[in-house]
Write a protein that holds these residues in place. Structure first.
Motif, mmCIF file in Angstrom:
data_model
loop_
_atom_site.group_PDB
_atom_site.id
_atom_site.type_symbol
_atom_site.label_atom_id
_atom_site.label_comp_id
_atom_site.label_asym_id
_atom_site.label_seq_id
_atom_site.Cartn_x
_atom_site.Cartn_y
_atom_site.Cartn_z
ATOM 1 N N ASP A 46 0.862 -1.177 0.000
ATOM 2 C CA ASP A 46 0.000 0.000 0.000
ATOM 3 C C ASP A 46 0.901 1.230 0.000
ATOM 4 O OD1 ASP A 46 -2.239 -1.585 0.119
ATOM 5 O OD2 ASP A 46 -2.564 -1.318 2.272
ATOM 6 N N VAL A 47 0.554 2.214 -0.816
ATOM 7 C CA VAL A 47 1.415 3.384 -1.000
ATOM 8 C C VAL A 47 0.667 4.649 -0.608
ATOM 9 C CG1 VAL A 47 2.585 4.845 -2.699
ATOM 10 C CG2 VAL A 47 2.828 2.357 -2.805
ATOM 11 N N GLY A 103 -4.724 -3.765 -3.102
ATOM 12 C CA GLY A 103 -3.794 -2.711 -2.746
ATOM 13 C C GLY A 103 -4.406 -1.324 -2.806
ATOM 14 N N LYS A 104 -3.825 -0.418 -2.040
ATOM 15 C CA LYS A 104 -4.297 0.966 -1.982
ATOM 16 C C LYS A 104 -3.171 1.900 -2.336
ATOM 17 C CE LYS A 104 -6.482 4.403 1.038
ATOM 18 N NZ LYS A 104 -7.098 4.665 2.372
ATOM 19 N N LEU A 105 -3.472 2.876 -3.195
ATOM 20 C CA LEU A 105 -2.521 3.930 -3.539
ATOM 21 C C LEU A 105 -3.203 5.270 -3.294
ATOM 22 C CD1 LEU A 105 -2.411 1.756 -6.341
ATOM 23 C CD2 LEU A 105 -0.130 2.735 -6.154
ATOM 24 N N SER A 124 -8.826 -5.608 -7.617
ATOM 25 C CA SER A 124 -9.681 -4.733 -6.801
ATOM 26 C C SER A 124 -8.875 -3.602 -6.174
ATOM 27 C CB SER A 124 -10.371 -5.549 -5.701
ATOM 28 O OG SER A 124 -11.215 -6.542 -6.248
ATOM 29 N N ALA A 125 -7.823 -3.170 -6.858
ATOM 30 C CA ALA A 125 -6.982 -2.098 -6.332
ATOM 31 C C ALA A 125 -7.752 -0.780 -6.265
ATOM 32 C CB ALA A 125 -5.738 -1.937 -7.203
ATOM 33 N N GLU A 126 -7.335 0.072 -5.323
ATOM 34 C CA GLU A 126 -7.945 1.394 -5.155
ATOM 35 C C GLU A 126 -6.878 2.473 -5.274
ATOM 36 O OE1 GLU A 126 -10.173 1.813 -1.586
ATOM 37 O OE2 GLU A 126 -11.080 -0.180 -1.718
ATOM 38 N N LYS A 127 -7.228 3.560 -5.958
ATOM 39 C CA LYS A 127 -6.283 4.662 -6.108
ATOM 40 C C LYS A 127 -6.996 5.998 -6.029
ATOM 41 C CE LYS A 127 -5.861 7.258 -9.080
ATOM 42 N NZ LYS A 127 -6.046 7.946 -10.371
ATOM 43 N N THR A 128 -6.399 6.924 -5.265
ATOM 44 C CA THR A 128 -6.856 8.314 -5.235
ATOM 45 C C THR A 128 -5.672 9.196 -5.575
ATOM 46 O OG1 THR A 128 -8.515 7.872 -3.520
ATOM 47 C CG2 THR A 128 -7.850 10.164 -3.838
#
Length: 377
Positions: free
Chosen positions: A210-211, A238-240, A266-270
């Motif tokens: 996670d980043v 994972g989350k970014l 199912s990665a998430e990024k903002t």
């Protein structure tokens, strides 16, 4: 990813420069951080231009604490947490009376940064300073080179970098997150640029952790400029989370942000990208673009471009391209014997390769391509 620390602090980082509707859940992000007293120093091995490394003296001959006042992208709460760990920074500097050419400055400073074998949370503050007219390139890789297979794979690695570039100075920072050991990676950058100073930042996040990444580049001097290149790969759950600010104070300043990424599974990024034109920044130009490829039906992608303007004579632009697989391209590659999975990997690799090319160092580019298993172009 669960982080097994006994004492935990709850805080919020990566604050959007101008908050929007709370229901969108993009104004900042909540994180859990270890008690500063439980934090250890990250492992760091320096190679290349080691003459620029100085862990005892104050860089640039400036007063102690001056770099600590430079604002960073992750926000005040995170900066305060780093400060309370009381871990001394690595100090890198380009100084001297003689103004050297790029060739005379020598090879880059290479920093190999990772979790120590016993650390659940490891921190490394870094201060980089280039005096007037000087050039300095720093390549950081967050790798597993110094960590064996028994290391805590749910650990936290946090690197904070502050940069001060004098008048006419040039600083390039490359950060390559290529570790599969850490469960979470935090990188926080703050830059102050003098007159006609040039700043270049290249970051690649591809290690599976996670980043949480923040950056604030303040173009304080007239004619200063910055280029920021960001590449990312998100997979699994994972989350970014990104927060990048280009702050224009001086006249005729120029900034650009180029972001390329791939989201799978199912990665998430903002991504928050802000161009902030302050009063007095006449003639300033700022641009921000993002190109993201979605390779999963359950990925979550949030892009928040923002332009703040307190000056009339400026030019700001932003744009985002959000794409999925090109069925015609898949058919074309399939007709030539390339499997669908291989074709998907090729298209994803092409997105990241655009950022890899900006590294500008053969050794680092080779290491990155081998990690990502993408071919040379």
């Amino acid at each position: 990813m669960a982080i097994a620390n006994t004492n935990i602090e709850m805080t919020r980082i990566n604050p959007l420069a101008a908050p929007t509707w709370h229901r969108l859940k993009v104004n900042d992000t909540p994180v859990r951080l270890a008690d500063p007293a439980d934090v250890l120093r990250a492992s760091c091995r320096i190679e290349g231009n080691t003459g620029a490394a100085d862990q005892t003296s104050t860089p640039c001959g400036i007063m102690p604490g001056a770099l600590s006042e430079i604002r960073t992208g992750a926000g005040e709460a995170f900066a305060d947490w780093i400060k309370r760990t009381e871990i001394e920074p690595v100090k890198l500097r380009a100084v001297g009376e003689k103004l050297l050419t790029k060739e005379e400055d020598g090879e880059p400073v290479r920093m190999h940064i990772g979790l120590s074998q016993t650390a659940k949370t490891a921190v490394l503050p870094v201060e980089i300073c280039a005096e007037d007219g000087r050039q300095l390139t720093v390549i950081m890789d967050f790798t597993d080179a110094s960590v064996d297979d028994t290391a805590n794979k749910s650990g936290v690695l946090a690197v904070q970098t502050r940069i001060k570039a004098g008048n006419g100075a040039s600083v390039k920072l490359v950060q390559l997150q290529l570790t599969r050991q850490a469960g979470q990676v935090f990188t926080d950058i703050g830059v102050e640029a003098g007159e006609n100073a040039r700043i270049e930042i290249v970051q690649l996040f591809a290690g599976g952790a996670d980043v949480y990444a923040g950056s604030e580049v303040t173009l304080k001097g007239d004619g200063s400029s910055s280029q920021v290149f960001i590449g990312y790969q998100g997979a699994g759950k994972g989350k970014l989370d990104f927060n990048y600010n280009s702050v224009h104070i001086g006249k005729n300043t120029d900034s650009s942000m180029t972001v390329n990424g791939v989201l799978r599974d199912s990665a998430e990024k903002t991504f928050r990208g802000t161009i902030d034109f302050k009063t007095g920044s006449s003639g300033a130009v700022g641009a921000e673009t993002e190109d993201v490829l979605l390779l999963g039906e359950t990925v979550v992608n949030k892009t928040v471009p923002l332009i703040l303007c307190a000056e009339e004579d400026v030019k700001g632009s932003h744009g985002a391209s959000i794409g999925q697989l090109d069925e015609e391209m898949l058919f074309y590659l399939g007709s030539r014997g390339i499997s669908e999975q291989k074709a998907v990997d090729l298209m994803a690799g092409a997105r990241i390769s655009r950022i890899v090319r900006e590294i500008g160092d053969e050794t680092a580019e080779k290491m990155t391509r081998e990690f990502l298993e993408i071919d040379d172009e």
